[in-house]
Design a protein around this motif. Structure first.
Motif, PDB file in Angstrom:
ATOM      1  N   UNK A   1       0.838  -1.205   0.000  1.00 17.41           N
ATOM      2  CA  UNK A   1       0.000   0.000   0.000  1.00 17.41           C
ATOM      3  C   UNK A   1       0.870   1.251   0.000  1.00 17.41           C
ATOM      4  N   UNK A   2       1.863   1.268   0.882  1.00 14.56           N
ATOM      5  CA  UNK A   2       2.732   2.439   0.993  1.00 14.56           C
ATOM      6  C   UNK A   2       3.533   2.670  -0.286  1.00 14.56           C
ATOM      7  N   UNK A   3       3.996   1.592  -0.892  1.00 13.55           N
ATOM      8  CA  UNK A   3       4.791   1.713  -2.118  1.00 13.55           C
ATOM      9  C   UNK A   3       3.969   2.310  -3.250  1.00 13.55           C
ATOM     10  N   UNK A   4       2.746   1.826  -3.429  1.00 15.37           N
ATOM     11  CA  UNK A   4       1.920   2.342  -4.525  1.00 15.37           C
ATOM     12  C   UNK A   4       1.610   3.818  -4.309  1.00 15.37           C
ATOM     13  N   UNK A   5       1.437   4.230  -3.069  1.00 21.35           N
ATOM     14  CA  UNK A   5       1.149   5.640  -2.791  1.00 21.35           C
ATOM     15  C   UNK A   5       2.347   6.522  -3.135  1.00 21.35           C
ATOM     16  N   UNK A   6       3.533   6.101  -2.723  1.00 22.87           N
ATOM     17  CA  UNK A   6       4.731   6.892  -2.980  1.00 22.87           C
ATOM     18  C   UNK A   6       5.041   6.938  -4.475  1.00 22.87           C
ATOM     19  N   UNK A   7       4.952   5.800  -5.137  1.00 19.47           N
ATOM     20  CA  UNK A   7       5.256   5.760  -6.568  1.00 19.47           C
ATOM     21  C   UNK A   7       4.262   6.595  -7.376  1.00 19.47           C
ATOM     22  N   UNK A   8       3.008   6.621  -6.958  1.00 18.79           N
ATOM     23  CA  UNK A   8       2.023   7.436  -7.655  1.00 18.79           C
ATOM     24  C   UNK A   8       2.338   8.918  -7.470  1.00 18.79           C
ATOM     25  N   UNK A   9       2.823   9.287  -6.288  1.00 15.44           N
ATOM     26  CA  UNK A   9       3.118  10.682  -5.996  1.00 15.44           C
ATOM     27  C   UNK A   9       4.277  11.202  -6.836  1.00 15.44           C
ATOM     28  N   UNK A  10       5.299  10.356  -7.042  1.00 14.55           N
ATOM     29  CA  UNK A  10       6.497  10.796  -7.755  1.00 14.55           C
ATOM     30  C   UNK A  10       6.633  10.166  -9.141  1.00 14.55           C
ATOM     31  N   UNK A  11       5.518   9.705  -9.675  1.00 13.19           N
ATOM     32  CA  UNK A  11       5.548   9.036 -10.975  1.00 13.19           C
ATOM     33  C   UNK A  11       6.105   9.904 -12.095  1.00 13.19           C
ATOM     34  N   UNK A  12       5.844  11.221 -12.136  1.00 15.59           N
ATOM     35  CA  UNK A  12       6.399  12.021 -13.233  1.00 15.59           C
ATOM     36  C   UNK A  12       7.921  11.954 -13.323  1.00 15.59           C
ATOM     37  N   UNK A  13       8.606  11.852 -12.193  1.00 15.82           N
ATOM     38  CA  UNK A  13      10.071  11.745 -12.222  1.00 15.82           C
ATOM     39  C   UNK A  13      10.486  10.376 -12.733  1.00 15.82           C
ATOM     40  N   UNK A  14       9.826   9.348 -12.233  1.00 19.45           N
ATOM     41  CA  UNK A  14      10.180   7.986 -12.621  1.00 19.45           C
ATOM     42  C   UNK A  14       9.828   7.697 -14.077  1.00 19.45           C
ATOM     43  N   UNK A  15       8.788   8.342 -14.572  1.00 16.94           N
ATOM     44  CA  UNK A  15       8.295   8.061 -15.917  1.00 16.94           C
ATOM     45  C   UNK A  15       9.021   8.880 -16.985  1.00 16.94           C
ATOM     46  N   UNK A  16       9.918   9.777 -16.560  1.00 19.44           N
ATOM     47  CA  UNK A  16      10.627  10.627 -17.510  1.00 19.44           C
ATOM     48  C   UNK A  16      11.795   9.889 -18.149  1.00 19.44           C
ATOM     49  N   UNK A  17      12.073  10.222 -19.392  1.00 21.28           N
ATOM     50  CA  UNK A  17      13.245   9.701 -20.092  1.00 21.28           C
ATOM     51  C   UNK A  17      14.351  10.743 -20.013  1.00 21.28           C
ATOM     52  N   UNK A  18      15.501  10.345 -19.502  1.00 21.29           N
ATOM     53  CA  UNK A  18      16.580  11.310 -19.290  1.00 21.29           C
ATOM     54  C   UNK A  18      17.057  11.917 -20.599  1.00 21.29           C
ATOM     55  N   UNK A  19      16.883  11.225 -21.724  1.00 21.33           N
ATOM     56  CA  UNK A  19      17.305  11.791 -23.002  1.00 21.33           C
ATOM     57  C   UNK A  19      16.395  12.941 -23.419  1.00 21.33           C
ATOM     58  N   UNK A  20      15.263  13.127 -22.732  1.00 23.05           N
ATOM     59  CA  UNK A  20      14.374  14.247 -23.000  1.00 23.05           C
ATOM     60  C   UNK A  20      14.564  15.369 -21.984  1.00 23.05           C
ATOM     61  N   UNK A  21      15.728  15.384 -21.337  1.00 24.60           N
ATOM     62  CA  UNK A  21      15.992  16.384 -20.304  1.00 24.60           C
ATOM     63  C   UNK A  21      15.835  17.800 -20.842  1.00 24.60           C
TER      64      UNK A  21
ATOM     65  N   UNK B   1      18.126  11.366  -8.952  1.00 23.75           N
ATOM     66  CA  UNK B   1      16.850  11.455  -8.243  1.00 23.75           C
ATOM     67  C   UNK B   1      15.927  10.308  -8.648  1.00 23.75           C
ATOM     68  N   UNK B   2      15.871  10.026  -9.943  1.00 22.63           N
ATOM     69  CA  UNK B   2      15.056   8.898 -10.408  1.00 22.63           C
ATOM     70  C   UNK B   2      15.629   7.576  -9.912  1.00 22.63           C
ATOM     71  N   UNK B   3      16.949   7.480  -9.901  1.00 27.76           N
ATOM     72  CA  UNK B   3      17.588   6.242  -9.466  1.00 27.76           C
ATOM     73  C   UNK B   3      17.380   6.006  -7.976  1.00 27.76           C
ATOM     74  N   UNK B   4      17.252   7.073  -7.201  1.00 35.34           N
ATOM     75  CA  UNK B   4      16.973   6.948  -5.779  1.00 35.34           C
ATOM     76  C   UNK B   4      15.688   6.174  -5.538  1.00 35.34           C
ATOM     77  N   UNK B   5      14.701   6.368  -6.421  1.00 34.41           N
ATOM     78  CA  UNK B   5      13.399   5.719  -6.242  1.00 34.41           C
ATOM     79  C   UNK B   5      13.261   4.406  -6.996  1.00 34.41           C
ATOM     80  N   UNK B   6      14.217   4.088  -7.861  1.00 29.34           N
ATOM     81  CA  UNK B   6      14.119   2.859  -8.654  1.00 29.34           C
ATOM     82  C   UNK B   6      13.980   1.603  -7.795  1.00 29.34           C
ATOM     83  N   UNK B   7      14.716   1.482  -6.661  1.00 23.44           N
ATOM     84  CA  UNK B   7      14.536   0.288  -5.828  1.00 23.44           C
ATOM     85  C   UNK B   7      13.117   0.114  -5.297  1.00 23.44           C
TER      86      UNK B   7
END
Length: 453
Positions: A19-39, A390-396
């Motif tokens: 439950x906690x994981x899905x909440x956190x990932x939903x909150x920061x999804x824009x960072x995780x879903x970004x492609x670094x080549x589109x920086x 920052x994205x790698x921090x949340x990858x685990x």
């Protein structure tokens, strides 16, 4: 990085963690879903809160390793040059608290203390054609090399499933080579090698993640007492293969135990590969699109080491993001094309890299370039590295949710299951083994966590 141990959690606590994981990932999804080549093309830096930009801007790679990823150098004390926003500090603490610990019960594997390239716990014949990373994995879990060690090294009956005919043929050649070497060793000293070994049985087969594979379950030979008892094991079973192993374990009475180390989460079928458990499937925000699953496969420890050493190859992401701006200007419909590896990027000027990159995607390498714009992008290299960190921090957290879903799936079926970090994460980034049985094994799970087991 520290984290939470799956073995220390009850079934109810594991469900709450999901439950906690899905909440956190939903909150920061824009960072995780970004492609670094589109920086640059998507102004990723501008998507961060202004307070985060102020905290991260200007940090060099070693500072990012220490302050953001929480990996200070030996004897180093973490000192912030300014007061960080509580939201960023909270994210850092949350990422640490919710991810499964990737730290095994040992530090540097003792098998590599004398020689970092050769495991002292595998004899020479079993090290041939095997890189140190795989030597460590075979010795700890102990594809082709795993089946070879289990059959010729441990004397077990082994059936190896592989979808690529060429890989199967290569494995069979290596089997024969190893058998000849072992025969020579045994001839010199009969006590060194036990007799009665049999070659692994290789099968060319694609395994469906949903349908059962009869070929996988056919016994190698008939047994006289009590039928067939099978162990399914996969050392870095790619994508849906990990899922197939779990389904076979649950559905087939012949399979009594499972040991699986997954990888390539981005290759999971959707739906079918994730989620598996009813609990996770019922949670809001459980979805993990391709980009999140691909990010979960990055090697956090290896990247942190690159940061600490300020390796010049860190600029690769910045160069590739700059190249993307040129590609889209020249050919707007061509977005995020794959670029074959360009050697020694850190030795190239940014315009040289862009010219080589254009050629690799089929565009004219002599296109006129805005050198000032490219140099302005290059000046933001540390920002690119900071966003990627920052994205790698949340990858685990993503990997934890995927593995937790598999753990809960097995427990929902009534089986005993644990997740254990048994490889050194520096050598093998995907180091969590999912172990399951159909009867309690007492201390067997705990024994796997020690280096000498």
């Amino acid at each position: 990085m520290p984290g939470v141990s799956a073995r220390g959690l009850s079934y109810g606590e594991r469900r709450q963690l999901a439950v906690n994981l899905t909440r956190v990932l939903e909150l920061y999804r824009p960072i995780l879903d970004a492609y670094i080549i589109e920086f640059f093309t998507d102004n990723l830096w501008g998507t961060l809160p202004c307070s985060w930009q102020e905290a991260l801007d200007g940090l060099d790679p070693p500072q990012l390793a220490t302050l953001l990823l929480g990996m200070p150098g030996e004897g180093e004390v973490v000192r912030y040059r300014s007061v960080w926003p509580l939201t960023l500090l909270a994210l850092k603490s949350t990422a640490c608290a919710l991810a499964f610990t990737r730290t095994p019960g040992f530090q540097t594997p003792s098998e590599f203390l004398e020689n970092p390239s050769q495991s002292s716990r595998l004899t020479a014949p079993f090290r041939k054609h095997v890189k140190p990373k795989k030597q460590h994995e075979i010795r700890r879990l102990g594809e082709g090399h795993l089946s070879r060690f289990m059959s010729l090294g441990l004397g077990l009956m082994v059936k190896s499933i592989e979808g690529d005919q060429r890989l199967v043929e290569r494995a069979q050649r290596l089997d024969q080579q190893l058998l000849q070497v072992l025969a020579k060793v045994e001839k010199r000293n009969p006590r060194v090698v036990q007799r009665g070994r049999c070659l692994p049985h290789h099968v060319v087969k694609w395994v469906d993640p949903i349908d059962l594979c009869e070929e996988l379950l056919l016994p190698l030979e008939s047994t006289q007492h009590g039928g067939t008892r099978l162990l399914l094991t996969g050392l870095h079973a790619c994508g849906d293969l990990s899922v197939a192993l779990l389904r076979h374990f649950c559905c087939c009475p012949e399979v009594v135990a499972l040991a699986s180390v997954g990888c390539c989460y981005m290759k999971l079928s959707d739906p079918g590969g994730y989620p598996l458990s009813q609990w996770v499937a019922g949670l809001p925000g459980y979805e993990l699109p391709y980009r999140l699953r691909e990010g979960a496969c990055h090697a956090l420890e290896e990247y942190a080491e690159r940061l600490q050493k300020a390796r010049p190859d860190l600029r690769t992401h910045c160069y590739r993001a700059a190249l993307e701006t040129v590609i889209r200007h020249a050919c707007p419909e061509l977005q995020r094309p794959g670029v074959q590896g360009i050697p020694r990027v850190h030795e190239l000027k940014i315009e040289e890299y862009v010219q080589r990159g254009l050629q690799r995607v089929g565009l004219d390498p002599q296109l006129p370039l805005n050198l000032a714009a490219l140099q302005a992008h290059e000046a933001q290299e540390n920002r690119v590295v900071a966003f990627f960190s920052l994205a790698l921090l949340m990858a685990p957290l993503v990997e934890t949710l995927i593995l937790l879903d598999r753990l809960l799936y097995l427990q929902e079926q009534g089986f005993h299951a644990e997740l254990l970090p048994i490889f050194s994460p520096e050598l093998s980034p995907r180091n969590m083994v999912l172990v399951a049985t159909k009867m309690p094994l007492g201390q067997a799970f705990s024994a796997l966590e020690t280096e000498d087991s």
